[in-house]
Design a protein around this motif. Structure first.
Motif, PDB file in Angstrom:
ATOM      1  N   GLN A  30     -69.604 -11.492  72.148  1.00 26.84           N
ATOM      2  CA  GLN A  30     -69.327 -11.411  70.724  1.00 26.84           C
ATOM      3  C   GLN A  30     -70.178 -12.402  69.937  1.00 26.84           C
ATOM      4  O   GLN A  30     -70.721 -12.075  68.874  1.00 26.84           O
ATOM      5  CB  GLN A  30     -67.845 -11.684  70.473  1.00 26.84           C
ATOM      6  CG  GLN A  30     -67.430 -11.512  69.013  1.00 26.84           C
ATOM      7  CD  GLN A  30     -65.924 -11.547  68.850  1.00 26.84           C
ATOM      8  OE1 GLN A  30     -65.185 -11.477  69.822  1.00 26.84           O
ATOM      9  NE2 GLN A  30     -65.477 -11.645  67.614  1.00 26.84           N
ATOM     10  N   LEU A  33     -73.795 -11.126  69.725  1.00 26.67           N
ATOM     11  CA  LEU A  33     -73.948 -10.041  68.762  1.00 26.67           C
ATOM     12  C   LEU A  33     -73.877 -10.555  67.331  1.00 26.67           C
ATOM     13  O   LEU A  33     -74.565 -10.038  66.443  1.00 26.67           O
ATOM     14  CB  LEU A  33     -72.877  -8.969  68.995  1.00 26.67           C
ATOM     15  CG  LEU A  33     -73.105  -8.054  70.199  1.00 26.67           C
ATOM     16  CD1 LEU A  33     -71.914  -7.124  70.390  1.00 26.67           C
ATOM     17  CD2 LEU A  33     -74.380  -7.242  70.031  1.00 26.67           C
ATOM     18  N   GLU A  34     -73.046 -11.564  67.084  1.00 29.78           N
ATOM     19  CA  GLU A  34     -72.955 -12.124  65.735  1.00 29.78           C
ATOM     20  C   GLU A  34     -74.288 -12.741  65.319  1.00 29.78           C
ATOM     21  O   GLU A  34     -74.745 -12.559  64.181  1.00 29.78           O
ATOM     22  CB  GLU A  34     -71.843 -13.167  65.683  1.00 29.78           C
ATOM     23  CG  GLU A  34     -70.441 -12.563  65.716  1.00 29.78           C
ATOM     24  CD  GLU A  34     -69.359 -13.622  65.778  1.00 29.78           C
ATOM     25  OE1 GLU A  34     -69.714 -14.819  65.896  1.00 29.78           O
ATOM     26  OE2 GLU A  34     -68.169 -13.251  65.709  1.00 29.78           O
ATOM     27  N   TYR A  36     -77.231 -11.943  66.570  1.00 30.91           N
ATOM     28  CA  TYR A  36     -78.157 -10.815  66.501  1.00 30.91           C
ATOM     29  C   TYR A  36     -78.021 -10.102  65.161  1.00 30.91           C
ATOM     30  O   TYR A  36     -79.009  -9.798  64.487  1.00 30.91           O
ATOM     31  CB  TYR A  36     -77.821  -9.880  67.660  1.00 30.91           C
ATOM     32  CG  TYR A  36     -78.780  -8.732  67.882  1.00 30.91           C
ATOM     33  CD1 TYR A  36     -80.025  -8.938  68.456  1.00 30.91           C
ATOM     34  CD2 TYR A  36     -78.408  -7.429  67.561  1.00 30.91           C
ATOM     35  CE1 TYR A  36     -80.882  -7.883  68.699  1.00 30.91           C
ATOM     36  CE2 TYR A  36     -79.264  -6.362  67.798  1.00 30.91           C
ATOM     37  CZ  TYR A  36     -80.495  -6.599  68.367  1.00 30.91           C
ATOM     38  OH  TYR A  36     -81.343  -5.548  68.604  1.00 30.91           O
ATOM     39  N   ASN A  37     -76.792  -9.856  64.752  1.00 29.82           N
ATOM     40  CA  ASN A  37     -76.549  -9.150  63.499  1.00 29.82           C
ATOM     41  C   ASN A  37     -76.880 -10.005  62.292  1.00 29.82           C
ATOM     42  O   ASN A  37     -77.264  -9.479  61.240  1.00 29.82           O
ATOM     43  CB  ASN A  37     -75.090  -8.696  63.422  1.00 29.82           C
ATOM     44  CG  ASN A  37     -74.782  -7.563  64.387  1.00 29.82           C
ATOM     45  OD1 ASN A  37     -75.673  -6.805  64.757  1.00 29.82           O
ATOM     46  ND2 ASN A  37     -73.541  -7.457  64.813  1.00 29.82           N
ATOM     47  N   ARG A  40     -80.552  -9.585  61.510  1.00 30.11           N
ATOM     48  CA  ARG A  40     -80.819  -8.245  61.015  1.00 30.11           C
ATOM     49  C   ARG A  40     -80.299  -8.081  59.584  1.00 30.11           C
ATOM     50  O   ARG A  40     -80.968  -7.491  58.731  1.00 30.11           O
ATOM     51  CB  ARG A  40     -80.186  -7.213  61.945  1.00 30.11           C
ATOM     52  CG  ARG A  40     -80.535  -5.782  61.598  1.00 30.11           C
ATOM     53  CD  ARG A  40     -80.413  -4.864  62.796  1.00 30.11           C
ATOM     54  NE  ARG A  40     -79.130  -4.977  63.465  1.00 30.11           N
ATOM     55  CZ  ARG A  40     -78.867  -4.439  64.655  1.00 30.11           C
ATOM     56  NH1 ARG A  40     -79.807  -3.787  65.297  1.00 30.11           N
ATOM     57  NH2 ARG A  40     -77.686  -4.569  65.208  1.00 30.11           N
ATOM     58  N   THR A 119     -66.396  -5.206  68.169  1.00 30.16           N
ATOM     59  CA  THR A 119     -67.674  -5.884  67.940  1.00 30.16           C
ATOM     60  C   THR A 119     -68.844  -4.928  68.122  1.00 30.16           C
ATOM     61  O   THR A 119     -69.832  -4.967  67.369  1.00 30.16           O
ATOM     62  CB  THR A 119     -67.821  -7.074  68.904  1.00 30.16           C
ATOM     63  OG1 THR A 119     -66.751  -7.983  68.694  1.00 30.16           O
ATOM     64  CG2 THR A 119     -69.146  -7.791  68.682  1.00 30.16           C
ATOM     65  N   ARG A 120     -68.754  -4.031  69.086  1.00 30.95           N
ATOM     66  CA  ARG A 120     -69.812  -3.043  69.296  1.00 30.95           C
ATOM     67  C   ARG A 120     -69.889  -2.069  68.124  1.00 30.95           C
ATOM     68  O   ARG A 120     -70.981  -1.606  67.765  1.00 30.95           O
ATOM     69  CB  ARG A 120     -69.572  -2.297  70.606  1.00 30.95           C
ATOM     70  CG  ARG A 120     -69.773  -3.145  71.843  1.00 30.95           C
ATOM     71  CD  ARG A 120     -69.539  -2.349  73.120  1.00 30.95           C
ATOM     72  NE  ARG A 120     -70.511  -1.277  73.247  1.00 30.95           N
ATOM     73  CZ  ARG A 120     -71.729  -1.411  73.753  1.00 30.95           C
ATOM     74  NH1 ARG A 120     -72.140  -2.596  74.156  1.00 30.95           N
ATOM     75  NH2 ARG A 120     -72.542  -0.386  73.864  1.00 30.95           N
ATOM     76  N   GLU A 123     -71.731  -3.918  65.391  1.00 26.82           N
ATOM     77  CA  GLU A 123     -73.165  -3.963  65.705  1.00 26.82           C
ATOM     78  C   GLU A 123     -73.836  -2.633  65.410  1.00 26.82           C
ATOM     79  O   GLU A 123     -74.947  -2.586  64.875  1.00 26.82           O
ATOM     80  CB  GLU A 123     -73.347  -4.354  67.169  1.00 26.82           C
ATOM     81  CG  GLU A 123     -74.778  -4.738  67.552  1.00 26.82           C
ATOM     82  CD  GLU A 123     -75.653  -3.544  67.859  1.00 26.82           C
ATOM     83  OE1 GLU A 123     -76.882  -3.634  67.697  1.00 26.82           O
ATOM     84  OE2 GLU A 123     -75.102  -2.496  68.259  1.00 26.82           O
ATOM     85  N   ASN A 126     -74.257  -2.305  61.666  1.00 26.70           N
ATOM     86  CA  ASN A 126     -75.336  -3.160  61.210  1.00 26.70           C
ATOM     87  C   ASN A 126     -76.691  -2.537  61.521  1.00 26.70           C
ATOM     88  O   ASN A 126     -77.615  -2.538  60.694  1.00 26.70           O
ATOM     89  CB  ASN A 126     -75.207  -4.533  61.870  1.00 26.70           C
ATOM     90  CG  ASN A 126     -76.112  -5.576  61.264  1.00 26.70           C
ATOM     91  OD1 ASN A 126     -77.325  -5.440  61.279  1.00 26.70           O
ATOM     92  ND2 ASN A 126     -75.515  -6.638  60.749  1.00 26.70           N
ATOM     93  N   LYS A 127     -76.819  -1.981  62.725  1.00 28.64           N
ATOM     94  CA  LYS A 127     -78.067  -1.335  63.122  1.00 28.64           C
ATOM     95  C   LYS A 127     -78.363  -0.123  62.248  1.00 28.64           C
ATOM     96  O   LYS A 127     -79.512   0.109  61.853  1.00 28.64           O
ATOM     97  CB  LYS A 127     -77.992  -0.909  64.588  1.00 28.64           C
ATOM     98  CG  LYS A 127     -79.248  -0.227  65.105  1.00 28.64           C
ATOM     99  CD  LYS A 127     -79.141   0.106  66.576  1.00 28.64           C
ATOM    100  CE  LYS A 127     -78.119   1.182  66.843  1.00 28.64           C
ATOM    101  NZ  LYS A 127     -78.108   1.622  68.260  1.00 28.64           N
TER     102      LYS A 127
END
Length: 369
Positions: A30, A33-34, A36-37, A40, A119-120, A123, A126-127
């Motif tokens: 998690q 990913l936070e 990573y996002n 972005r 969380t996925r 993500e 966001n993508k």
């Protein structure tokens, strides 16, 4: 990628075979990913502006007014808002995704396992959002929205329209902001040309910051961080007009050169700045498609001076990522996540995209969504 309904058999034990607590693994995923996002989202916010309009009549150039010397009996000239406007459309679509689990899975699963699934979803949202914004910026193909308004790209030189004049300078109808390098690497001349295309139309000068957005692999291949004015950096390549000035983010080095003027800050609105060339800050991001580079005049996060509009529904209840409970609670528990949005170029002169290729024809990259 695994898809489907989470069942009782999908509930994991409390630790891995080597004794690592699974909750620690979920928490680590998690956090990753936070981060990573966050990068972005920062890239997207510097390129876009939120709106609820289906189309805008947007001035396509930036100009300031000037006072004139007063005379005893003369009446000063009047000013008015710019008349060089273009109706720019923004499209809109709805997107959704779901989570489904059996009652036995939810009975046995830890909170961390359930949170990891959500969380996925975040993500993926966001993508989708960032990919749509980048696709609109890098894709020269126009579209139409539900009201038949044209959803424009940057200037392409193929729609018969000319960029509006700026300070007496006019531009031909074949002006394009989608270019190719004509070589296998990005050169200093390419960046200089991109910056000039934007600045001669009035952008990057008033209330905006010039940004070079590039993939780290392309930056390394171009030797950008070693560009020096008048010094050849590759055999047969053009000589830069300016020095690349490293920011405080760059590794320490030993040199005898003296820097005149301010050193670029290492951060711009949450993104790492690696230095500056001419008047543009270099931002490296893996979210920029490999083999492409963009120079953008950004007004900052969510500024109406940014090139791309991000359209949302006019009803606030339908904005953002929404969670909708589904059927349940027995035997299946459904959970739906929905977002509606669209994009469109708002300022056609505020950015330039370039493909690194020997082919003179620009083609759009494939951007994951």
């Amino acid at each position: 990628m695994a898809k489907g309904i989470s069942a009782h058999g999908d509930v994991l034990v409390n630790e891995t075979a080597d004794g690592v607590d699974l909750n620690e693994i979920w928490a680590e995923i998690q956090q990753a990913l936070e981060l990573y996002n966050a990068e972005r989202s920062a890239v997207a916010s510097l390129l876009s502006y939120r709106t609820v309009q289906v189309a805008d009549a947007v001035p396509q150039s930036i100009s300031s007014e000037s006072f004139e010397e007063a005379t005893e009996f003369g009446v000063p000239r009047a000013i008015r808002p710019p008349s060089d406007v273009l109706r720019l459309g923004y499209d809109f679509k709805d997107y959704d995704i779901s989570l489904r689990a059996t009652w036995k899975f939810l009975r046995e699963a830890t909170a961390e396992q359930v949170t990891a699934q959500v969380t996925r979803v975040i993500e993926a949202d966001n993508k989708n959002v960032t990919g749509a914004i980048l696709n609109r910026l890098f894709n020269p193909q126009p579209r139409f929205n539900e009201w038949n308004h044209t959803v424009y790209p940057l200037w392409t030189g193929t729609d018969g329209m000319s960029p509006p004049p700026y300070l007496g300078r006019t531009f031909p109808s074949d002006t394009t902001h989608y270019l190719t390098t004509g070589s296998t690497v990005l050169d200093a001349q390419d960046i200089e040309d991109m910056i000039r295309l934007i600045k001669v139309k009035g952008y990057g000068q008033v209330g905006t910051t010039m940004l070079v957005l590039a993939n780290p692999d392309d930056v390394d291949a171009s030797l950008m961080t070693s560009w020096r004015a008048g010094v050849e950096y590759r055999t047969g390549g053009p000589k830069p007009k300016w020095d690349f000035i490293p920011s405080a983010l760059m590794p320490a080095w030993i040199g005898q050169e003296e820097i005149h003027g301010p050193i670029p800050a290492s951060d711009y609105n949450g993104l790492q700045v690696w230095g500056s060339y001419n008047s543009a800050l270099l931002i490296q991001s893996n979210f920029v498609p490999l083999g492409y580079v963009a120079v953008v005049a950004s007004g900052g996060p969510n500024s109406d001076m940014n090139p791309v509009a991000f359209r949302e529904h006019p009803n606030p209840a339908y904005q953002g990522l929404r969670h909708i409970p589904g059927n349940g609670p027995y035997p299946l528990q459904d959970s739906f996540f929905v977002r509606g949005f669209g994009t469109g170029v708002r300022h056609r002169s505020a950015a330039v995209c370039m493909k690194i290729t020997t082919n003179p024809i620009y083609t759009a990259p494939a951007i994951p969504r």
